[in-house]
Scaffold this active site. Structure first.
Site, PDB file in Angstrom:
ATOM      1  N   ASN A  14     -16.823 -22.897  17.608  1.00  0.00           N
ATOM      2  CA  ASN A  14     -16.713 -22.497  16.202  1.00  0.00           C
ATOM      3  C   ASN A  14     -18.025 -22.473  15.432  1.00  0.00           C
ATOM      4  O   ASN A  14     -18.335 -21.498  14.753  1.00  0.00           O
ATOM      5  CB  ASN A  14     -15.731 -23.414  15.474  1.00  0.00           C
ATOM      6  CG  ASN A  14     -15.494 -22.974  14.042  1.00  0.00           C
ATOM      7  OD1 ASN A  14     -14.786 -22.002  13.787  1.00  0.00           O
ATOM      8  ND2 ASN A  14     -16.110 -23.679  13.094  1.00  0.00           N
ATOM      9  N   HIS A  34     -10.962 -19.423  20.984  1.00  0.00           N
ATOM     10  CA  HIS A  34     -11.048 -20.158  19.724  1.00  0.00           C
ATOM     11  C   HIS A  34      -9.672 -20.290  19.070  1.00  0.00           C
ATOM     12  O   HIS A  34      -9.144 -21.394  18.938  1.00  0.00           O
ATOM     13  CB  HIS A  34     -12.043 -19.473  18.793  1.00  0.00           C
ATOM     14  CG  HIS A  34     -12.195 -20.141  17.466  1.00  0.00           C
ATOM     15  ND1 HIS A  34     -12.578 -19.465  16.332  1.00  0.00           N
ATOM     16  CD2 HIS A  34     -11.994 -21.416  17.069  1.00  0.00           C
ATOM     17  CE1 HIS A  34     -12.631 -20.308  15.315  1.00  0.00           C
ATOM     18  NE2 HIS A  34     -12.267 -21.492  15.729  1.00  0.00           N
ATOM     19  N   ILE A  36     -11.527 -26.054  10.435  1.00  0.00           N
ATOM     20  CA  ILE A  36     -12.036 -24.816   9.850  1.00  0.00           C
ATOM     21  C   ILE A  36     -11.885 -23.711  10.881  1.00  0.00           C
ATOM     22  O   ILE A  36     -11.806 -23.993  12.081  1.00  0.00           O
ATOM     23  CB  ILE A  36     -13.519 -24.938   9.415  1.00  0.00           C
ATOM     24  CG1 ILE A  36     -13.997 -23.718   8.612  1.00  0.00           C
ATOM     25  CG2 ILE A  36     -14.391 -25.155  10.625  1.00  0.00           C
ATOM     26  CD1 ILE A  36     -13.316 -23.569   7.281  1.00  0.00           C
ATOM     27  N   HIS A  58      -6.795 -23.801  18.003  1.00  0.00           N
ATOM     28  CA  HIS A  58      -5.964 -23.805  16.790  1.00  0.00           C
ATOM     29  C   HIS A  58      -4.465 -23.759  17.118  1.00  0.00           C
ATOM     30  O   HIS A  58      -3.704 -24.671  16.775  1.00  0.00           O
ATOM     31  CB  HIS A  58      -6.325 -22.605  15.909  1.00  0.00           C
ATOM     32  CG  HIS A  58      -7.609 -22.744  15.171  1.00  0.00           C
ATOM     33  ND1 HIS A  58      -7.687 -23.095  13.849  1.00  0.00           N
ATOM     34  CD2 HIS A  58      -8.882 -22.568  15.588  1.00  0.00           C
ATOM     35  CE1 HIS A  58      -8.945 -23.130  13.464  1.00  0.00           C
ATOM     36  NE2 HIS A  58      -9.704 -22.810  14.504  1.00  0.00           N
ATOM     37  N   HIS A 112     -13.433 -27.359  20.192  1.00  0.00           N
ATOM     38  CA  HIS A 112     -13.416 -26.503  19.011  1.00  0.00           C
ATOM     39  C   HIS A 112     -14.804 -26.380  18.397  1.00  0.00           C
ATOM     40  O   HIS A 112     -15.213 -25.290  17.978  1.00  0.00           O
ATOM     41  CB  HIS A 112     -12.432 -27.039  17.966  1.00  0.00           C
ATOM     42  CG  HIS A 112     -12.416 -26.230  16.710  1.00  0.00           C
ATOM     43  ND1 HIS A 112     -13.078 -26.633  15.553  1.00  0.00           N
ATOM     44  CD2 HIS A 112     -11.868 -25.027  16.419  1.00  0.00           C
ATOM     45  CE1 HIS A 112     -12.915 -25.712  14.626  1.00  0.00           C
ATOM     46  NE2 HIS A 112     -12.191 -24.722  15.106  1.00  0.00           N
TER      47      HIS A 112
END
Length: 955
Positions: A810, A614, A955, A619, A806
């Site tokens: 997530n 993740h 997020i 990110h 993602h």
């Protein structure tokens, strides 16, 4: 003018009469008449030659002879109007041709002079987005700006042509125009306010390509878009979506370009310098401390995670460099700490971290994120009152259930007490008290919604490896027993303790070799990522972990079942038992051992999911590509326009992560087994296993042995587990993204040469690798960027990572992890055997031992608050297949149509996923107590929904 000329002739003296002079005057009158008639025809909407574009004037302009002619405004046309010719004057070509008419050499003028002699007014509709809430300072500045606007401190705009002025060799410009009615509309409560400005241009102006804005107010404002009406090509759109700062903070004019895309080599002459200047401004010079109002994008290492000035225990190593390779993050330029010159000083919440102004959360997103933070803040207040209670373990499963039924404060019986401690007026405390009833009460996680005991079953434990929150680690077993890649001199024997005897009884009559040949053995292997750090992790207070391997067997029904779990510890001599194998239970004692072993596997899985799959792979690894895109790709570059929605909010959420999630003593350190060594594990994974060329879904599936290439299949590969929900749905979205990207790329790049000679494109990709991923820049696996296929592959991978990948990793964090026994983020005890002193207490009360191994009540509640926030969709979320200003984000009508086609395909995929979730033959997503797989369903409502694929890592 005609009347004056006639008077001249009639009053001329016969002695002064000259036939040549008189003929010249009459010819001049004829020219005047022709111009007037041409103008009338243009005004009435009847061009001289049919099929040519003509100006549309408002009929109200003919009511008064003294009124200046203006153009009617239609600023919200659904589709942009484009001109095939590419160069359109302020008035039609037919009128320009008429203006050329002259019968005498003496009166003949150049085309440019004739055009310049005709002035027209065009009007801009400027859309500004208001804030819903303003603090006192903002309100004060708003009133000052309303007053200042009346006395000349205005918003000033200027149009820039795509053409150069032949006299100055500079871009042609309109007059400066002031935004009208700002003062009068200052009290408007609407979210969007439309202002107008009026420009004067001449017929030689050409096509508008850019617009400059000077904000002479005290306060910044959010400029959403500008539409210009009055040019023959139709409305001219400027998608802006940017904060325009006061000249007090940024004295230079802001520049915005039209929605017309241009490759660098095709940039009109009038826009070349503005294009280069804007990129230079965005790059900055690499020095200085960044202000929150800046728009500068630059790179730096991760040297701001620790706080050595506060405590030596909060010192953390720098990530990025030879010793600990890592992607680069956005530079802030803050001063170094006092105690460590290589560490950047901290900005602690609630103070904001720097990201370029336009990367910051918009108001709706801020409110959503702040609500989650309030819940986390209240959790930090609780232990200050009843630390002894909160340090307790859960006594049974019913206590965990109470977190959803009663809430944390009510459960502990001191909701009133906590608010009485607030140094706030009683009225505010009462309001907080009332509103907090839901803040510390949690929604029941989705994992409990269909069968509250499903998580205990082995088949559900296995199903989540392919249809849960971390479906990207499972791999096919190619060699049995598995082999480690770690150095055996440091970490002991490479071969595992697993043997055929451990699993042979669970293979439905197959031998191990047969199971391997039939592709029936699969594995979650966390041995190599955890083992090098276990001595450090297990020395932490309240942390205990193994390096685990779990073997699964694929049944003939297409489901998986776990058949063995290997638990490894670092080897400390020949007599130390460092490896242990646990198999499915045969009695009560082995059942509790098996449940504890599964919990340790889930804890390993949770750590790798959060820190590697993740955080790192979506990110952190995307951030360099985003920074480089803003630095090297102009806003008018077609590839920037393609990537733009997939970069939204990523820099901001990553900055917030550095501030409170992955920082020293942050949420990740406090909530996950690896503690302060988590980011070092992430760095090790980046060094040993991250490869950009393997981040695309098909390549990743093949690398993990979950698929084999097969050109006869729809996606060019064959899945070896046919019912693999993440892969099944993911391939649909991957294929749609790939088709959309190929359509887009081929529109602008007809051949390889056009890609190789695109200076901005090559600079973007080069900087992403050589600066953004500098520690791996020498790797041979980086894809080349030489051909159309190369670019399609690179862009498809980036869009996939930012959106679907993602989302899959997530938005199920709370639905699956919100019930901590299902996925404990940390474990506090190892599993005892007969020789351990703890074995007796385990045997006497296995349930109590089980909960003492799990996170405490405080750890659980904090973790739940965080994953609840991270799993929440904001109301302003933009999902895949959606864009701001969908019909005007680009001036290329063919691409707009192609995007609508992409959006329609995403809609079809959503229906197909819903159909699959109702198919009883797909046992990994449909059945009694089985959760449907919805993490890749494209759309979602706001909140925690366990579905929805946003465009970006937001997020």
């Amino acid at each position: 003018q005609t009347t004056n000329k006639l008077s001249t002739i009639s009053s001329s003296s016969p002695t002064l009469y000259n036939k040549t002079a008189q003929d010249s005057i009459f010819n001049s009158i004829l020219i005047d008449y022709t111009i007037v008639m041409a103008l009338v025809k243009e005004i009435m909407g009847h061009p001289l030659i049919s099929g040519r574009p003509s100006l549309v004037f408002s009929a109200s302009h003919f009511k008064k002879k003294t009124q200046t002619t203006q153009f009617s405004i239609k600023p919200f046309d659904r589709r942009p109007k484009t001109s095939k010719s590419g160069v359109v004057s302020a008035i039609s070509e037919d009128l320009v041709k008429t203006l050329r008419f002259s019968t005498t050499t003496g009166d003949r003028k150049s085309e440019e002079e004739e055009k310049a002699a005709v002035k027209f007014k065009v009007r801009a509709v400027v859309t500004v987005r208001n804030k819903n809430k303003e603090d006192f300072k903002e309100t004060l500045f708003k009133h000052l700006d309303a007053f200042g606007d009346k006395i000349g401190r205005n918003i000033v705009l200027e149009l820039i042509s795509t053409e150069l002025d032949p006299k100055t060799n500079l871009p042609k410009k309109s007059n400066a125009a002031v935004l009208k009615d700002w003062s009068e509309k200052s009290k408007t409560k609407a979210e969007r306010v439309h202002y107008t400005a009026e420009f004067t241009v001449d017929a030689a102006f050409g096509t508008p390509g850019a617009i400059t804005i000077m904000n002479k107010h005290q306060k910044e404002f959010f400029l959403e878009c500008i539409t210009i009406e009055g040019f023959a090509l139709g409305p001219v759109h400027f998608p802006c979506n940017s904060w325009v700062q006061s000249q007090n903070d940024h004295p230079e004019k802001r520049i915005f370009f039209t929605n017309q895309p241009f490759l660098p080599s095709e940039t009109p002459e009038g826009l070349r310098k503005p294009r280069g200047k804007e990129l230079k401004n965005l790059r900055g010079d690499g020095t200085g401390v960044r202000k929150l109002s800046d728009r500068i994008y630059d790179f730096d290492v991760y040297n701001d995670l620790g706080n050595p000035d506060k405590s030596s225990e909060l010192s953390r190593p720098k990530l990025g460099g030879r010793e600990r390779p890592y992607p680069r993050r956005c530079r802030t330029g803050r001063q170094p700490t006092d105690t460590d010159n290589e560490a950047e000083s901290r900005v602690e919440k609630p103070l904001p971290m720097y990201v370029p102004r336009d990367e910051q959360f918009e108001e709706t997103k801020q409110d959503t994120f702040a609500a989650g933070r309030l819940k986390a803040v209240l959790h930090h207040l609780v232990p200050s009152l009843k630390a002894s209670i909160l340090a307790d373990d859960f006594s049974d499963f019913g206590e965990i259930d109470d977190l959803y039924k009663e809430g944390l404060l009510l459960k502990l019986g001191f909701q009133d007490e906590i608010f009485n401690k607030f140094p706030l007026p009683k009225g505010i405390v009462n309001t907080l008290q009332e509103s907090s009833k839901g803040l510390l009460k949690y929604d029941t996680p989705k994992i409990l919604s269909k069968d509250k005991n499903a998580w205990l079953r082995d088949d559900e434990f296995a199903r989540q490896a392919i249809a849960g929150i971390n479906p990207v680690n499972i791999e096919r077993v190619k060699t049995f027993p598995p082999v480690s890649n770690l150095d055996p001199e440091i970490y002991g024997p490479q071969h595992s303790a697993l043997t055929s005897d451990h699993i042979i009884g669970h293979l439905d009559g197959l031998s191990v070799q047969q199971a391997l040949e039939e592709n029936r053995l699969y594995m979650l292997d966390y041995h190599d990522i955890f083992l090098p750090f276990l001595d450090q992790i297990n020395a932490l207070d309240g942390r205990k972990a193994y390096a685990t391997r779990t073997i699964f067997f694929l049944t003939r029904l297409g489901t998986l079942k776990p058949v063995a779990i290997e638990l490894s510890l670092p080897s400390h001599g020949p007599n130390h038992r460092s490896k242990r194998v646990v198999t499915p239970p045969v009695d009560a004692t082995s059942n509790w051992v098996w449940q504890l072993a599964k919990a340790h596997v889930s804890s390993n899985d949770a750590g790798v999911h959060q820190l590697v799959n993740h955080w790192l792979r979506t990110h952190a690894c995307l951030e360099p590509f985003i920074i480089a895109a803003h630095r090297q790709l102009s806003a008018m570059h077609p590839i920037f326009k393609l990537l733009d929605p997939h970069m939204r909010y990523t820099l901001e959420i990553n900055a917030l992560a550095r501030q409170s999630l992955i920082s020293a003593d942050g949420v990740i350190e406090g909530g996950f087994t690896a503690g302060q060594y988590g980011l070092e594990m992430s760095s090790a994974a980046y060094k040993s296993s991250w490869r950009f060329d393997m981040e695309g879904l098909p390549a990743d599936l093949i690398r993990r042995g979950m698929a084999v290439p097969d050109p006869t299949q729809p996606h060019g590969l064959k899945l070896l587990i046919e019912d693999y929900p993440y892969a099944n749905d993911g391939l649909l979205i991957w294929s749609a993204i790939q088709t959309w990207v190929r359509t887009y790329v081929e529109r602008y790049y007809p051949n390889s040469n056009s890609i190789q000679t695109d200076s901005e494109l090559q600079s973007w990709y080069s900087e992403s690798i050589n600066v953004g991923h500098a520690d791996l820049r020498e790797a041979e696996w980086w894809p080349k960027l030489d051909t159309v296929d190369d670019l399609v592959s690179i862009l498809t991978t980036l869009v996939w990572l930012a959106s679907a990948q993602h989302a899959a990793l997530n938005f199920g964090q709370y639905p699956y992890g919100g019930y901590v026994p299902n996925r404990p983020p940390l474990m506090r005890r190892l599993i005892p055997d007969e020789s351990d002193p703890e074995y007796a207490s385990f045997i006497s009360d296995p349930e109590k031992f089980y909960f003492s191994s799990m996170p405490s009540l405080l750890q659980t509640s904090k973790f739940m608050a965080v994953v609840d926030t991270l799993s929440t969709h904001s109301p302003d979320e933009e999902y895949i297949g959606e864009r701001q200003q969908p019909s005007t984000w680009t001036g290329d009508a063919e691409i707009v149509d192609a995007f609508y086609g992409f959006a329609a395909e995403i809609g079809r995929i959503e229906k197909e996923i819903e159909k699959r979730n109702s198919d009883p033959n797909r046992r990994n997503r449909c059945g009694a107590g089985v959760l449907p797989y919805e993490l890749l369903v494209p759309s979602s409502e706001p909140g925690v929904t366990c579905r929805g694929v946003p465009n970006s890592v937001s997020i």
